[in-house]
Design an enzyme around this catalytic site. Sequence first.
Site, PDB file in Angstrom:
ATOM      1  N   GLU A 158      53.943 -22.737 -24.170  1.00 12.86           N
ATOM      2  CA  GLU A 158      52.987 -23.994 -24.394  1.00 12.86           C
ATOM      3  C   GLU A 158      53.162 -24.740 -23.053  1.00 12.86           C
ATOM      4  O   GLU A 158      53.880 -24.892 -22.308  1.00 12.86           O
ATOM      5  CB  GLU A 158      53.927 -24.869 -25.252  1.00 12.86           C
ATOM      6  CG  GLU A 158      53.885 -24.448 -26.795  1.00 12.86           C
ATOM      7  CD  GLU A 158      54.864 -25.619 -27.399  1.00 12.86           C
ATOM      8  OE1 GLU A 158      54.660 -26.916 -27.026  1.00 12.86           O
ATOM      9  OE2 GLU A 158      55.562 -25.176 -28.441  1.00 12.86           O
TER      10      GLU A 158
ATOM     11  N   LYS B  90      49.242 -35.396 -36.854  1.00 16.36           N
ATOM     12  CA  LYS B  90      50.162 -35.432 -36.115  1.00 16.36           C
ATOM     13  C   LYS B  90      51.003 -36.754 -35.669  1.00 16.36           C
ATOM     14  O   LYS B  90      50.087 -37.934 -35.254  1.00 16.36           O
ATOM     15  CB  LYS B  90      50.005 -34.769 -34.630  1.00 16.36           C
ATOM     16  CG  LYS B  90      49.797 -33.251 -34.900  1.00 16.36           C
ATOM     17  CD  LYS B  90      49.978 -32.439 -33.552  1.00 16.36           C
ATOM     18  CE  LYS B  90      51.289 -32.232 -32.943  1.00 16.36           C
ATOM     19  NZ  LYS B  90      51.220 -31.214 -31.954  1.00 16.36           N
TER      20      LYS B  90
ATOM     21  N   GLU C  22      49.470 -37.229 -28.782  1.00 16.39           N
ATOM     22  CA  GLU C  22      49.578 -36.371 -29.639  1.00 16.39           C
ATOM     23  C   GLU C  22      48.633 -35.497 -30.548  1.00 16.39           C
ATOM     24  O   GLU C  22      48.681 -34.408 -30.901  1.00 16.39           O
ATOM     25  CB  GLU C  22      50.756 -36.614 -30.519  1.00 16.39           C
ATOM     26  CG  GLU C  22      52.209 -36.700 -30.006  1.00 16.39           C
ATOM     27  CD  GLU C  22      52.652 -35.246 -29.305  1.00 16.39           C
ATOM     28  OE1 GLU C  22      52.658 -34.261 -30.015  1.00 16.39           O
ATOM     29  OE2 GLU C  22      52.945 -35.302 -28.093  1.00 16.39           O
TER      30      GLU C  22
ATOM     31  N   GLU D 141      44.651 -32.182 -33.783  1.00 17.25           N
ATOM     32  CA  GLU D 141      45.383 -32.360 -35.024  1.00 17.25           C
ATOM     33  C   GLU D 141      45.674 -33.645 -35.545  1.00 17.25           C
ATOM     34  O   GLU D 141      46.393 -34.474 -34.980  1.00 17.25           O
ATOM     35  CB  GLU D 141      46.542 -31.522 -35.058  1.00 17.25           C
ATOM     36  CG  GLU D 141      46.170 -30.064 -34.897  1.00 17.25           C
ATOM     37  CD  GLU D 141      47.678 -29.442 -34.396  1.00 17.25           C
ATOM     38  OE1 GLU D 141      48.335 -29.116 -35.348  1.00 17.25           O
ATOM     39  OE2 GLU D 141      47.704 -28.975 -33.573  1.00 17.25           O
TER      40      GLU D 141
END
Length: 506
Positions: free
Chosen positions: A269, A326, A332, A323
């Site tokens: 990541e 989150k 985030e 997203e």
Amino acid sequence: MAPPTSRQGRHALAVLLSFFLLVASPYAATAIGVNYGTKGDNLPPPSKVASFLANRTRIDRVKLFDTSPDMVRAFAGTGISVVVTAANGDIPSLSTTKDGAAAWVSANISPYYPSTDISLVAVGNEIMATGDKALITGLVPAMRALKAALVAAGFPKIRVSTPHALGVLAAVSGPPSASRFRDGFDRAVFAPMLAFHRQTSSPFMVNPYPYFGYNGDTLGYALARPSYPGVLDPGTGITYTSMFEAQMDAVYSAMDKLGFGDVEIAVGETGWPSKAEDGQVGVSAAEAAEYNRYLIGEAGGGSGTPLMPKRTFETYIFSLFNENLKPGPVAERNFGMFEADLTPVYDVGLMKDGAVVKAAPAPAPAAAVASSAEGGAPEPAAAEAQNASTATKKHDKEVAAAAPAETAAPEPAPASGADGDASSPAEGAPTDDGKTPEEEGGDGPAAAAGTGESSETAAKDGGDAEGSTEKEHATPAPAGAASAAADLLVPISSTLMAALSLALHM
């Protein structure tokens, strides 16, 4: 001198065209992976995502945070390789139950492989940062058992690894060359783990996040801008101008000290958000595109790092989508390269059809990051490098789990970086955000503390277990405007046609 023969002329032209393509469109032949998380209530179905990636992008691999049947099955026959994740909670049965690994393979791999090209199984996510002694001691045995079960089932090509936050590195201020694994864990966990990786030709996977290690004074370093003066590593005489490279070399140094410098390293990541809290310097679509363009070129460019020249790194960018469910800071929810409707958030040259988005505004000047815990420029080589390692939300937790003997319970999202020295390139890499692998990384909000992490830093940390993924020449112009390479994508086809036509007549 006589003119070249037709064959010679075509060969010369072919070489020239190859060079032109590499320079003008560095992403055309670059393979890159992406973390595919699902913490959103507006995301398209897996089948649509798989078709989009296979037919419209150059993304050729994805990393999943679980073994969801719908997601794994969606990639069957697409040509996209898939990394699946065994949940943290699966580790006890994998490592202690006689038939646990065989049963896991039978349930989670056999129904899909080889129709779905499962290339690697990640055992848990940032386990060392959880502070859970049972998971930590069972990690390597689980990896061994799972690999043996895969071989026994007739799937010897599927590799086994486990992602690590940079917090696995000792919290000693220092440059990359001085980096080492945390005391106790080095010989008890990492030596046998690295021996396993060498024996099975699998990569040691890490999650480096320059985003979580920068402050206002080191934004250029985190984005690998050519204009950044660099940070000297007195141990090697190397001046680092890329925090990502410093982080990777810190990991390499720790591995090399145990005698495993030959083991490959994969980036599980890494990424940069396109939006954060109001007023946070260094976060916009422009900086996100700048970092990821750099990363794409670095991952497959073959230049490697100062301590690992000519290496390429299997890399997974965090993340595929923004997203909206989150938790944690704004960042985030904004690490994605695509919106839920599959529209690019910014352009990094990964669309096969050359589709681009409106050029993002130039990045804001590198003024001090409001939430930078350090408040000041970190100490040159060490500080920056460390900032580098500090790069992950999870690092706080890692600190808590400092030694195998201590069983620190998993900490809540860090409010401040426990490891927090922003000063060491490699060491401070904290990281576990508490995300669990299967949860896609349970995004726990993490506040990146100290270590010069930006306010959102920790956020990412909380950011995904699902996604918590580099280096040099591809670094875009400091201005951060849309990439020049992307601008060249449009004329490439017409130029090639003209060149090929010329070749046919030579």
